[in-house]
Structure formats: C-alpha cells, structure tokens
Design a protein around this motif. Sequence first.
Motif, PDB file in Angstrom:
ATOM      1  N   VAL A  54      12.649  18.964  31.690  1.00 58.54           N
ATOM      2  CA  VAL A  54      13.419  19.266  30.006  1.00 58.54           C
ATOM      3  C   VAL A  54      13.202  20.069  29.231  1.00 58.54           C
ATOM      4  O   VAL A  54      13.495  20.868  29.012  1.00 58.54           O
ATOM      5  N   LEU A  75      16.093  22.596  30.414  1.00 57.33           N
ATOM      6  CA  LEU A  75      17.341  22.064  29.591  1.00 57.33           C
ATOM      7  C   LEU A  75      17.028  22.567  28.332  1.00 57.33           C
ATOM      8  O   LEU A  75      18.863  23.186  27.836  1.00 57.33           O
ATOM      9  N   ASP A  76      16.158  22.473  27.479  1.00 55.54           N
ATOM     10  CA  ASP A  76      16.122  22.914  26.231  1.00 55.54           C
ATOM     11  C   ASP A  76      15.645  24.558  26.083  1.00 55.54           C
ATOM     12  O   ASP A  76      16.261  24.744  25.344  1.00 55.54           O
ATOM     13  N   ARG A 111      25.116  20.160  33.265  1.00 53.32           N
ATOM     14  CA  ARG A 111      24.698  18.812  32.700  1.00 53.32           C
ATOM     15  C   ARG A 111      24.947  17.274  34.110  1.00 53.32           C
ATOM     16  O   ARG A 111      24.271  16.403  33.845  1.00 53.32           O
ATOM     17  N   LEU A 148      21.668  17.519  35.578  1.00 54.97           N
ATOM     18  CA  LEU A 148      21.034  16.250  34.783  1.00 54.97           C
ATOM     19  C   LEU A 148      21.290  14.881  34.764  1.00 54.97           C
ATOM     20  O   LEU A 148      19.842  14.579  35.162  1.00 54.97           O
ATOM     21  N   ILE A 197      24.620  16.090  25.617  1.00 51.43           N
ATOM     22  CA  ILE A 197      23.408  17.028  26.329  1.00 51.43           C
ATOM     23  C   ILE A 197      22.453  15.828  25.546  1.00 51.43           C
ATOM     24  O   ILE A 197      21.753  15.938  26.168  1.00 51.43           O
ATOM     25  N   GLU A 198      22.344  16.203  24.462  1.00 51.49           N
ATOM     26  CA  GLU A 198      21.687  15.027  23.132  1.00 51.49           C
ATOM     27  C   GLU A 198      21.193  14.091  23.674  1.00 51.49           C
ATOM     28  O   GLU A 198      19.794  12.841  23.686  1.00 51.49           O
ATOM     29  N   ARG A 229      19.017  14.238  27.292  1.00 54.31           N
ATOM     30  CA  ARG A 229      17.916  14.623  26.825  1.00 54.31           C
ATOM     31  C   ARG A 229      17.124  13.462  26.311  1.00 54.31           C
ATOM     32  O   ARG A 229      15.845  13.268  26.610  1.00 54.31           O
ATOM     33  N   GLN A 230      17.348  12.352  26.126  1.00 51.33           N
ATOM     34  CA  GLN A 230      17.523  11.866  25.149  1.00 51.33           C
ATOM     35  C   GLN A 230      16.592  11.016  26.142  1.00 51.33           C
ATOM     36  O   GLN A 230      15.599   9.629  26.266  1.00 51.33           O
TER      37      GLN A 230
END
Length: 156
Positions: A17, A20-21, A40, A43, A88-89, A92-93
């Motif tokens: 994470v 990613l951030d 992407r 991930l 991507i949000e 991430r979630q």
Amino acid sequence: MEPYLASHLDTVRSLTVKVLDTTPEELLDVVPPGYSNSIRWNLGHIVYVQERLAYEVAGKDIHLPDQYARLFAAGTKPADWNETPPSIEEIRQQLVDQSARIKASHQSDLNTPLSHPFTNKSGITFDTVGGCLLFSCFHEGLHLDTIRHYLRQLKK
C-alpha cells in the motif's frame, strides 16, 4: 490466526500500500518496454491471487468482483483487456479490506487440511490454508519487487 502470520500479512500488505500511495498516477498503466504488465495489473494480481489462496483453494467463496479473475489472473495482460479495469482507489480499498477479512475469517483453520491439495504453476503443492497464506506473502513480495523495478525504469 497465529500472531506471527497476522503480523507478516500486515507487514507485507503495508509495504504494498505504501508503494501504491507513492506511485505517480500517470505511471499506473504504463507497461515498461520488454514487459507484459503494468503496475495496476500487478496490484490487481496481488489482490486476486491472495484471495484465491485464502478462500478458493479452501473451497470457500471469494469476495471480489468477477472482473478480477478476467483481468488479473496469471497469464492475463492489459493489452488483452476488453473492459475498464477497477480504479486504483478500488484496488487500494481491496488491498486494505482483504487483509482484515482474511485475518478475521481464518482464526482457527490454518492447519486444517485442504479437501484437495493445491499445486501452483511452479509445481509447489500446499495442503493447508496456512501454507497457502504463507506463500501468498512471498508471492506479494515478488510482485512488489516487480512494481519497484518498473518504477525505477519508468522514472528514468
């Protein structure tokens, strides 16, 4: 869940994470020369494979939209996508929620034998959920290293 495994899952996922951030959005979908996949994709692949190893091989339902299998399974690549990938949000979630869900749902079954041993593409056979989860951390680390390699190459 054994504290050492829960801690390891959290540590590996927090590293993913964090990368990613700190990844510039404009690099998420770039496929570096000589490669087949993007950041992407890597991930999404991490999420998909860990879900399979935590649930599907144990005969349980996975908790991801169907498109994760179509887009992020082994052998897939963005060049073949015929649908819009998750944002991507959303990915991430999924990364954040997945760790908590796995820890909560595997409180006491890590050593329970799988009804059918699972052999991965490398020929490694797993016979417990715990073994699958330990391997999933290794797998995530491999893809995290790939993402870092992509970032070094793309930022040049």
